[in-house]
Design a protein around this motif. Structure first.
Motif, PDB file in Angstrom:
ATOM      1  N   ASN A 297       9.467  23.474  44.410  1.00  0.00           N
ATOM      2  CA  ASN A 297       9.968  22.380  45.222  1.00  0.00           C
ATOM      3  C   ASN A 297       8.938  22.022  46.296  1.00  0.00           C
TER       4      ASN A 297
ATOM      5  N   TRP B 215       7.091  18.582  48.883  1.00  0.00           N
ATOM      6  CA  TRP B 215       7.123  17.239  49.445  1.00  0.00           C
ATOM      7  C   TRP B 215       5.700  16.685  49.406  1.00  0.00           C
TER       8      TRP B 215
ATOM      9  N   SER C  59       6.923  12.054  52.055  1.00  0.00           N
ATOM     10  CA  SER C  59       7.930  11.460  51.184  1.00  0.00           C
ATOM     11  C   SER C  59       9.327  11.816  51.680  1.00  0.00           C
ATOM     12  N   VAL C  60      10.268  10.916  51.432  1.00  0.00           N
ATOM     13  CA  VAL C  60      11.652  11.148  51.860  1.00  0.00           C
ATOM     14  C   VAL C  60      12.294  12.226  51.003  1.00  0.00           C
ATOM     15  N   SER C  61      12.001  12.188  49.696  1.00  0.00           N
ATOM     16  CA  SER C  61      12.606  13.133  48.765  1.00  0.00           C
ATOM     17  C   SER C  61      11.590  14.184  48.329  1.00  0.00           C
ATOM     18  N   SER C  62      12.097  15.306  47.833  1.00  0.00           N
ATOM     19  CA  SER C  62      11.232  16.378  47.352  1.00  0.00           C
ATOM     20  C   SER C  62      10.932  16.192  45.868  1.00  0.00           C
TER      21      SER C  62
END
Length: 535
Positions: free
Chosen positions: A511, A513, A530-533
């Motif tokens: 996981n 970013w 980034s907002v999401s991983s």
């Protein structure tokens, strides 16, 4: 039929089939890549004169644009898509004119085989000045009644590439006067008005004057002559304040400057010196300083600093949002002066005062402390009796209330828990953004993925920046760096920008970013995440 004839006939049929079956069919059989240029046009891409193309391709391609000297201007990697794709290639640096000559678009497959090429011819710039409106300031000076404050030119672009006028030089009598053009672009075949703040204290003796319009490299792109016309005059705004008596000045209101600054996007950055560095209000601030100091009677630097400060301190204190005191909307000096009756919060007033003192070549900084901002002034240790430096060699200068003197520190600003210092000095100010605010994710054969994004790098400072490193990488929760890619920008001039495309493989089974970091002088000066991983 003999066997040899059968064999010959077989090969003839194969050759005929290969001649008729082209494009994707043959490409798919033999692993090649087809490319088709669907359309193209010339555009302005965020201040870059650019070639915009629509194309289709049966495989991954690397597209390059070469200048008339066969040197690489721009390139980008594109992945196979079932639909038409779009690409934009810069023909010149930011706000620079396109050099005349033949440009070459080259397309390579993933094995670096050239599969397509096309030439594009561009002529030299062809710009006309159709008309010139003048704005004069009706006030009496020892040189006369009228002062020239601005020009509005109607420009026609008869060429085949965007034009970016940068500055104006006018010739009145025997005097040469220069002024910057408010940033604008004139597209091919377009007529457009441009504005320039340009100051001459008195109307000329001659009835006509000459104009030279130039690009950023100093090349003359248009000339014309016009008659002097003092009919259009600027309105003025009255300011009153007290400093050892009542003071009154009338500041000319330049509408296009106000419109320009109120129309600029605010940049999410803690270093508000960028609002001081901006160059398009410099001459205007000089005029305001002349008005403020007209009746100045002091003799020392401290007297002058306190006098100018009194003008700013007497402006109204206003929150950026009356319903939300925590909302921040930093204003340029021109906005603060014409924000209703004039005024702003601590950041706005500090930006204004720092700008005025900077124009007088004082060494100033912006102090950011919790919930407040003020100005720091570098003076000698014995310059202000009974006051000490706030930090380093800088005295504290409050902007929101009238204070006894530079050096006085309000109780709420003493011993702050945090203190950031932003010098108003000859330095670059580097920041970046992700073009269109996003990154693209590509999956390759269902096995691996990568991200692709275009980074817009800007120097908002007032000196050249060298050896800027742009890094894109994935980071774990423990800040472990994975699959990093970096690009070095050798130099970036003041108020200039560049675009760089980065592609990074997405790490598997972890996981992360995605982040982009800008390094300058071995320090991280800007970062986005980034907002999401991933994945």
């Amino acid at each position: 039929m003999p066997l040899t004839k059968k064999i010959k006939l077989f090969f003839v049929v194969i050759i005929i089939l290969m001649s008729f079956l082209s494009g994707c069919i043959i490409d798919n059989w033999f692993g090649g890549t087809s490319f088709s240029l669907v359309s193209w046009n010339v555009i302005n891409d965020e201040d870059f004169a650019s070639l915009n193309i629509t194309f289709s391709s049966s495989g991954n391609t690397n597209i390059k644009l070469l200048n008339p000297n066969s040197l690489l201007l721009d390139s980008e990697l594109f992945y196979r898509s079932e639909e038409n794709q779009y690409a934009t290639f810069h023909l010149a640096e930011s706000r620079h004119s396109v050099k005349p000559g033949r440009y070459t678009l080259l397309v390579y497959d993933e094995n670096n085989n050239e599969i397509f090429s096309k030439k594009f011819n561009f002529k030299d710039s062809d710009i006309s000045i159709l008309s010139c409106s003048q704005i004069w300031w009706d006030h009496f000076t020892f040189k006369g009644r009228y002062s020239l404050l601005s020009l509005k030119l109607n420009i026609r672009n008869n060429g085949d590439a965007p034009s970016y006028p940068d500055n104006i030089k006018i010739f009145m009598d025997s005097e040469e006067i220069t002024g910057l053009v408010i940033p604008s672009v004139i597209m091919p075949g377009e007529d457009r008005y441009i504005d320039s703040f340009i100051y001459r204290e008195a109307e000329p003796d001659n009835n006509t004057f000459d104009i030279h319009l130039k690009d950023i490299d100093g090349n003359i792109i248009a000339t014309n002559s016009f008659s002097v016309n003092t009919q259009d005059t600027v309105p003025v705004k009255k300011y009153e304040w007290y400093h050892k008596g009542k003071r009154i000045i009338n500041i000319p209101r330049i509408e296009f400057l106000i419109d320009f600054y109120t129309g600029l996007d605010r940049i999410n950055i803690e270093d508000y010196s960028l609002y001081v560095f901006d160059q398009y209000d410099d001459l205007y601030l000089d005029i305001i300083l002349d008005l403020i100091l007209k009746n100045f009677e002091g003799s020392s630097d401290l007297d002058k600093i306190n006098y100018i400060s009194s003008f700013v301190q007497n402006l109204d204190y206003k929150n950026d949002d009356e319903t939300n005191s925590s909302y921040e909307y930093p204003r340029y000096p021109v906005e603060t002066l014409f924000n209703g009756n004039g005024g702003g919060d601590c950041e706005d007033l500090s930006i204004l005062l720092a700008s005025l003192l900077n124009r007088l070549n004082y060494d100033v900084v912006l102090f950011r402390i919790p919930n407040h901002m003020a100005v720091g002034v570098n003076l000698s240790a014995d310059a202000i009796p009974n006051y000490e430096y706030y930090t380093e060699n800088y005295y504290f200068l409050e902007t929101t209330t009238v204070t006894p003197s530079c050096g006085y520190i309000p109780p709420s600003s003493k011993n702050p828990s945090e203190l950031d210092i932003y010098p108003i000095s000859l330095r670059p100010l580097i920041m970046h953004s992700w073009k269109n605010g996003h990154l693209s994710i590509y999956t390759i054969e269902g096995k691996s993925s990568n991200v692709k994004l275009t980074i817009v790098l800007q120097n908002l400072g007032i000196s050249l920046a060298k050896n800027i490193i742009i890094k894109g990488a994935f980071y774990t929760r423990y800040d472990q760096e994975l699959n990093a890619e970096s690009v070095t920008i050798s130099s970036l001039g003041p108020f200039m920008k560049k675009e760089v495309t980065i592609i990074c493989d997405v790490p598997l089974n972890v996981n992360t970013w995605f982040k982009t970091r800008i390094y300058y002088d071995n320090e991280i000066v800007d970062e986005h995440q980034s907002v999401s991983s991933f994945p």
